[in-house]
Design a protein around this motif. Structure first.
Motif, PDB file in Angstrom:
ATOM      1  N   GLY A   1       3.474   0.178   1.358  1.00  0.00           N
ATOM      2  CA  GLY A   1       4.668   0.673   0.686  1.00  0.00           C
ATOM      3  C   GLY A   1       5.397   1.720   1.512  1.00  0.00           C
ATOM      4  N   GLN A   2       4.612   2.566   2.172  1.00  0.00           N
ATOM      5  CA  GLN A   2       5.224   3.605   3.011  1.00  0.00           C
ATOM      6  C   GLN A   2       5.888   2.989   4.233  1.00  0.00           C
ATOM      7  N   GLN A   3       5.235   1.957   4.789  1.00  0.00           N
ATOM      8  CA  GLN A   3       5.819   1.298   5.959  1.00  0.00           C
ATOM      9  C   GLN A   3       7.174   0.710   5.600  1.00  0.00           C
ATOM     10  N   GLN A   4       7.272   0.204   4.378  1.00  0.00           N
ATOM     11  CA  GLN A   4       8.547  -0.355   3.960  1.00  0.00           C
ATOM     12  C   GLN A   4       9.633   0.725   3.898  1.00  0.00           C
ATOM     13  N   ARG A   5       9.229   1.913   3.430  1.00  0.00           N
ATOM     14  CA  ARG A   5      10.196   3.021   3.407  1.00  0.00           C
ATOM     15  C   ARG A   5      10.668   3.336   4.821  1.00  0.00           C
ATOM     16  N   VAL A   6       9.735   3.272   5.777  1.00  0.00           N
ATOM     17  CA  VAL A   6      10.125   3.521   7.166  1.00  0.00           C
ATOM     18  C   VAL A   6      11.161   2.493   7.610  1.00  0.00           C
ATOM     19  N   GLU A   7      10.941   1.248   7.217  1.00  0.00           N
ATOM     20  CA  GLU A   7      11.906   0.197   7.575  1.00  0.00           C
ATOM     21  C   GLU A   7      13.287   0.497   7.006  1.00  0.00           C
ATOM     22  N   ILE A   8      13.315   0.955   5.768  1.00  0.00           N
ATOM     23  CA  ILE A   8      14.609   1.241   5.145  1.00  0.00           C
ATOM     24  C   ILE A   8      15.273   2.427   5.837  1.00  0.00           C
ATOM     25  N   ILE A   9      14.483   3.463   6.101  1.00  0.00           N
ATOM     26  CA  ILE A   9      15.034   4.630   6.785  1.00  0.00           C
ATOM     27  C   ILE A   9      15.551   4.249   8.164  1.00  0.00           C
ATOM     28  N   LYS A  10      14.819   3.354   8.825  1.00  0.00           N
ATOM     29  CA  LYS A  10      15.240   2.894  10.142  1.00  0.00           C
ATOM     30  C   LYS A  10      16.631   2.271  10.053  1.00  0.00           C
ATOM     31  N   ALA A  11      16.837   1.445   9.031  1.00  0.00           N
ATOM     32  CA  ALA A  11      18.137   0.788   8.872  1.00  0.00           C
ATOM     33  C   ALA A  11      19.215   1.801   8.515  1.00  0.00           C
ATOM     34  N   LEU A  12      18.884   2.743   7.617  1.00  0.00           N
ATOM     35  CA  LEU A  12      19.869   3.746   7.214  1.00  0.00           C
ATOM     36  C   LEU A  12      20.233   4.650   8.387  1.00  0.00           C
ATOM     37  N   TYR A  13      19.231   4.985   9.195  1.00  0.00           N
ATOM     38  CA  TYR A  13      19.448   5.827  10.372  1.00  0.00           C
ATOM     39  C   TYR A  13      20.473   5.179  11.291  1.00  0.00           C
ATOM     40  N   ARG A  14      20.434   3.850  11.330  1.00  0.00           N
ATOM     41  CA  ARG A  14      21.364   3.127  12.191  1.00  0.00           C
ATOM     42  C   ARG A  14      22.709   2.897  11.507  1.00  0.00           C
ATOM     43  N   GLY A  15      22.855   3.453  10.307  1.00  0.00           N
ATOM     44  CA  GLY A  15      24.150   3.379   9.637  1.00  0.00           C
ATOM     45  C   GLY A  15      24.363   2.115   8.838  1.00  0.00           C
TER      46      GLY A  15
ATOM     47  N   VAL B   1       4.631  -7.773  -0.624  1.00  0.00           N
ATOM     48  CA  VAL B   1       3.428  -7.037  -0.235  1.00  0.00           C
ATOM     49  C   VAL B   1       3.156  -5.829  -1.136  1.00  0.00           C
ATOM     50  N   LEU B   2       3.930  -5.693  -2.215  1.00  0.00           N
ATOM     51  CA  LEU B   2       3.811  -4.481  -3.028  1.00  0.00           C
ATOM     52  C   LEU B   2       3.052  -4.726  -4.340  1.00  0.00           C
ATOM     53  N   THR B   3       2.457  -3.664  -4.873  1.00  0.00           N
ATOM     54  CA  THR B   3       1.863  -3.754  -6.212  1.00  0.00           C
ATOM     55  C   THR B   3       3.006  -3.671  -7.226  1.00  0.00           C
ATOM     56  N   PRO B   4       2.765  -4.105  -8.472  1.00  0.00           N
ATOM     57  CA  PRO B   4       3.850  -4.036  -9.480  1.00  0.00           C
ATOM     58  C   PRO B   4       4.471  -2.644  -9.590  1.00  0.00           C
ATOM     59  N   GLN B   5       3.645  -1.596  -9.520  1.00  0.00           N
ATOM     60  CA  GLN B   5       4.212  -0.239  -9.615  1.00  0.00           C
ATOM     61  C   GLN B   5       5.082   0.080  -8.407  1.00  0.00           C
ATOM     62  N   GLU B   6       4.621  -0.342  -7.229  1.00  0.00           N
ATOM     63  CA  GLU B   6       5.426  -0.100  -6.032  1.00  0.00           C
ATOM     64  C   GLU B   6       6.742  -0.861  -6.102  1.00  0.00           C
ATOM     65  N   VAL B   7       6.701  -2.035  -6.715  1.00  0.00           N
ATOM     66  CA  VAL B   7       7.934  -2.811  -6.888  1.00  0.00           C
ATOM     67  C   VAL B   7       8.913  -2.022  -7.758  1.00  0.00           C
ATOM     68  N   ASP B   8       8.402  -1.440  -8.845  1.00  0.00           N
ATOM     69  CA  ASP B   8       9.267  -0.650  -9.720  1.00  0.00           C
ATOM     70  C   ASP B   8       9.925   0.495  -8.953  1.00  0.00           C
TER      71      ASP B   8
ATOM     72  N   SER C   1      -2.441  -7.181   0.057  1.00  0.00           N
ATOM     73  CA  SER C   1      -2.898  -7.696   1.340  1.00  0.00           C
ATOM     74  C   SER C   1      -3.675  -6.655   2.156  1.00  0.00           C
ATOM     75  N   GLY C   2      -4.758  -7.096   2.780  1.00  0.00           N
ATOM     76  CA  GLY C   2      -5.499  -6.220   3.679  1.00  0.00           C
ATOM     77  C   GLY C   2      -6.466  -5.275   3.010  1.00  0.00           C
ATOM     78  N   ASN C   3      -6.892  -5.582   1.790  1.00  0.00           N
ATOM     79  CA  ASN C   3      -7.846  -4.708   1.121  1.00  0.00           C
ATOM     80  C   ASN C   3      -9.267  -5.279   1.121  1.00  0.00           C
ATOM     81  N   GLY C   4      -9.521  -6.241   2.006  1.00  0.00           N
ATOM     82  CA  GLY C   4     -10.860  -6.792   2.129  1.00  0.00           C
ATOM     83  C   GLY C   4     -10.962  -8.246   1.684  1.00  0.00           C
ATOM     84  N   GLN C   5      -9.821  -8.842   1.315  1.00  0.00           N
ATOM     85  CA  GLN C   5      -9.836 -10.223   0.843  1.00  0.00           C
ATOM     86  C   GLN C   5     -10.357 -11.186   1.906  1.00  0.00           C
ATOM     87  N   LYS C   6      -9.847 -10.988   3.126  1.00  0.00           N
ATOM     88  CA  LYS C   6     -10.224 -11.875   4.222  1.00  0.00           C
ATOM     89  C   LYS C   6     -11.724 -11.785   4.460  1.00  0.00           C
TER      90      LYS C   6
END
Lengths: 518, 310
Positions: free
Chosen positions: A156-170, A182-189, A304-309
């Protein structure tokens, strides 16, 4: 036309973006055919479609990653040509890719600064970049630490970085490619709160998804693509799930109905305090315990990535157990090889079907006998019995409705849905006692997904004990009898399906343990 | 016998030549570090060095100008690097195999040119130690550190410059991003192929320089296959140093010090069979690699060609 405002990020708005008659051909395929699409400032325009419908292609054209063969893009009425992502960034278009475009070994600030001119010429100006990140984070409510390394951040935090990256570029117009996958229901909210904020501020957002309830929740208009063509654009208000699904698939869909559980209490698979390590040598599974009974589907939900694999690999004998026990049909099979487990009637639908499920350079027939190629009737004294093999394969292809030109076709040239049907045919036709299904519908279109679900439920009726590992919560909710939630390698709880709510599962997926649960 | 090693003169000698012997390794492995940091494994270093060594020697031998020799070697290395870049970036060839191809090309070509243009082993008067006022006159330290030739100083300076470029500049950020996640870099408008072209050709240029440092500063001769595996050791040193310039330098120094020690062991006639002595640095490299390599992660995109949309 209304007056152009300045966005809180300090850049100017894009009032309207229009794509007219976009056609994009790849060798042998028309990915987009005369597609019209537009988005305005202050709205979320959802783009719906199955895998392969041409959503990504259309957005990559807009973002400059592909050049259209025909058609035109207009920004605020002026035709523009976008040669590359550099051009689109300059025009104020940003894209949040489904697979994050972040360099994990670099810090947040370094990722944001990458590719941008620096105020210090050839030297990096990370302090200034960090200050600007704090500023943007403040305005849009996106908390991130500029000095953290990306690999340290949760999804979820990585996604925020992606958004900030786009905003930084205007970015004034943002393309969000399946941002909620890739988000949990709460993160989606939480994410939707940010999206609404951005819309209010005057951004234009394109939201790509195939989750209908999310589309209905967040968008103002919906456009549906099918087989590369625009089926229609409708206002979200008044639209229904059924209507949208039919637009996507082109026919009415069947409902998944779960019949009453056949009450066999026979336990097939038991895990007792199983621990295991990831490829990096860190703990991946921590004291995992659960059991799966004949005739039931135990769903394992989790981000994803919590030990499922690792969980799937440990049970199928492909990853060593560091401690704990795995019991299959009352016998201890801890540390046994895949071959031994196969002999005990364990079948496996692997997450990476092209890597672990099939040998893509082999033919359809060869892949179908991979498991039993050295046994009667396919092999006699070390020689393959080609006649028996082709008869067997022919039968499976008909039973499982696989579309392939011939038995001699290599698997790599088949579609994802047909490949998964082959995996199912091989694994299910053995009449397994226990079935491990890892992400069985990932990347499949609605039709193929429906088929897989149907087959899994059929196995349940037949008395197979099924462990369904999936990151798609809707799928877990639709198919499982009980739901186990995995977070950072631990089972946070096991809930019977009829008592489970999406909120409760979502909290468990985020690692919030149930204190109120009995 | 063995106590002969522990006199001041011998110890100073060992350390001073260790520092000097590291020169070709440094140029080659720093060049390789740049190339690998951007995701390209260049196994052709050895071949680039051989051609560089020959070119430097031949030009110096015929013109008498050492700097012309150095420039020519760098130019030849640059051409080899550009060729390697073309094959691996534009043609997307498998990097390991193309590297071996360039190695064999450099080996054969330098030998052929040597046979046709020189014929016999000759010597040149190479770069001489520079006397730095005051510093060179310091006891012990002066002899070890400050009585070296210019190419030795250049090599150590290069380490610092490379560290600075990788960690403090926008170019360094781009190089690291391209090596870790070319897709991400591409999506932000960083040209993956341009960056890789740059690092691979600069890497080639530095390999050429490494060759020159061997033939006109360290040994002052050219012989067939005179590098004898030095370029491959340089590649190993990059892994040993975990793709960090100063750690790579540490590896180069360790290797050269052991090498220098074994040379002195031979010079002093210490009764260790010379085969074993010669083996020492290599055995050490293997042991060091086994110990270190497991804990450092290589650039994620190393050896992977980049294609948009994949």
């Amino acid at each position: 036309m209304t007056e152009k405002k300045t966005l809180p990020s300090g850049h100017s708005q894009i009032l309207q973006m229009e794509m007219h008659g976009i056609t994009k051909r790849f060798p042998g395929v028309v990915a987009n055919f005369k597609v019209d699409f537009d988005v305005r400032a202050g709205e979320v325009h959802a783009l719906l479609g199955e895998n392969g419908a041409g959503k990504s292609t259309l957005m990559k054209v807009l973002y400059g990653m592909y050049q259209p063969d025909e058609g035109q893009i207009k920004l605020d009425g002026t035709p523009v040509t976008i040669h590359s992502p550099v051009d689109s960034i300059k025009q104020g278009i940003g894209m949040i890719h489904q697979h994050f475009m972040l360099v994990e070994s670099l810090t947040v600030a370094e990722n944001v600064a990458l590719g941008m001119p620096s105020t210090r010429g050839p030297l990096t100006d990370l302090k200034k970049v960090s200050a600007r990140i704090y500023e943007l984070a403040e305005i849009y409510g996106l908390r991130v630490d500029p000095d953290a390394y990306v690999w340290q951040l949760a999804v979820g935090q990585q996604q925020r970085v992606e958004i900030i990256k786009a905003l930084y570029r205007g970015a004034a117009l943002l393309i969000l490619d399946e941002p909620t996958a890739v988000l949990t229901p709460q993160e989606v909210d939480e994410f939707f709160v940010t999206m609404r904020q951005m819309v209010t501020d005057g951004h234009a957002l394109i939201f790509i998804s195939h989750k209908l309830h999310e589309v209905l929740d967040i968008s103002n208009r919906v456009s549906v693509l099918r087989d590369g063509e625009m089926i229609g654009t409708i206002p979200t208000q008044g639209a229904t799930k059924t209507q949208l699904a039919e637009m996507m698939v082109g026919r009415p869909l069947g409902e998944i109905k779960i019949r009453q559980q056949s009450k066999t209490s026979q336990t097939r698979l038991v895990l007792q305090d199983v621990c295991s390590q990831s490829d990096r040598g860190t703990p991946a599974l921590k004291n995992v315990s659960f059991e799966v009974c004949a005739g039931e589907i135990l769903g394992v939900a989790g981000v994803s990535g919590n030990g499922q694999k690792e969980l799937a690999e440990v049970i199928t004998g492909m990853r060593p157990v560091t401690s704990g026990k795995i019991i299959l049909d009352t016998q201890d099979v801890t540390g046994k090889s895949p071959k031994v487990l196969m002999g005990r009637s364990l079948s496996y639908i692997p997450e990476e079907r092209m890597r672990d499920g099939m040998i893509k350079e082999f033919t359809v027939a060869e892949n179908l006998i991979l498991r039993e190629h050295d046994q009667m009737p396919f092999s006699r004294r070390g020689f393959l019995d080609l006649k028996a093999i082709s008869e067997h394969s022919e039968g499976l292809i008909q039973d499982y409705n696989v579309k392939t030109p011939s038995l001699e076709t290599t698997v790599k040239s088949l579609s994802g849905g047909n490949i998964q049907k082959l995996v199912l045919a091989r694994e299910i036709s053995r009449r397994p006692h226990t079935l491990i299904a890892a992400q069985p519908t990932r990347g499949l279109d609605i039709g193929a997904t429906e088929y897989v679900h149907h087959r899994l439920l059929e196995q349940r009726e037949a008395g197979t004990a099924t462990l369904l590992i999936s990151e798609d919560l809707d799928e877990i909710m639709a198919l499982s009898d009980r739901i186990a939630v995995i977070f950072e390698g631990e089972i946070m709880g096991v809930v019977p399906r009829d008592q489970a709510t999406a909120e409760q599962i979502g909290l468990l997926m985020a690692g919030v343990a149930e204190t109120a649960a009995k | 016998m063995i106590d002969q090693l522990f006199t001041e003169a011998v110890l100073v000698g060992i350390l001073a030549s260790g520092i000097r012997l590291a020169t070709p390794y440094l140029y080659a492995s720093i060049g390789e570090t740049l190339s690998q940091r951007s995701g390209v494994l260049n196994l052709g270093v050895e071949g680039q060095m051989l051609l560089g060594a020959f070119t430097a020697f031949y030009i110096t031998f015929t013109t008498g100008n050492l700097w012309l020799g150095v420039l020519a070697a760098m130019f030849v290395g640059l051409l080899m690097g550009l060729a390697m870049a073309f094959v691996t970036i534009n043609l997307q060839a498998e990097q390991g195999i193309s590297g071996i191809g360039f190695y064999l090309f450099g080996l054969g070509m330098s030998d052929l040119l040597f046979q046709k243009m020189l014929g016999t082993v000759a010597t040149v008067s190479g770069f001489r130690p520079i006397h730095i006022p005051w510093l060179s006159d310091l006891p012990i330290i002066g002899k070890i550190l400050f009585s070296q030739n210019i190419l030795v100083y250049g090599a150590y300076l290069l380490v610092a410059v490379t560290w600075f470029v990788l960690n403090k500049t926008t170019l360094g950020l781009k190089i690291k991003a391209v090596g870790e996640s070319p897709q991400a870099a591409d999506s932000l408008g960083v040209s993956v192929s341009r960056i890789r072209y740059l690092t691979v050709s600069v890497g080639g240029m530095l390999s050429g320089l490494a060759g020159a440092s061997l033939s006109i500063a360290l040994l002052n001769v050219f012989q067939q296959n005179m590098t004898s595996g030095l370029g491959f050791i340089a590649v190993a040193l990059v892994y040993f140093g975990g793709w960090r310039p100063f750690a790579v330098m540490g590896g180069a120094l360790l290797f050269s010090m052991v090498n220098s020690l074994q040379l002195w062991v031979q010079v002093l006639n210490i009764p260790i069979p010379s085969d074993f002595a010669v083996m020492m640095p290599y055995v050490l490299t293997i042991i060091a690699l086994v110990i270190t390599v497991q804990r450092v992660r290589p650039p994620s995109a190393l050896t992977k060609p980049f294609e948009r949309g994949h």
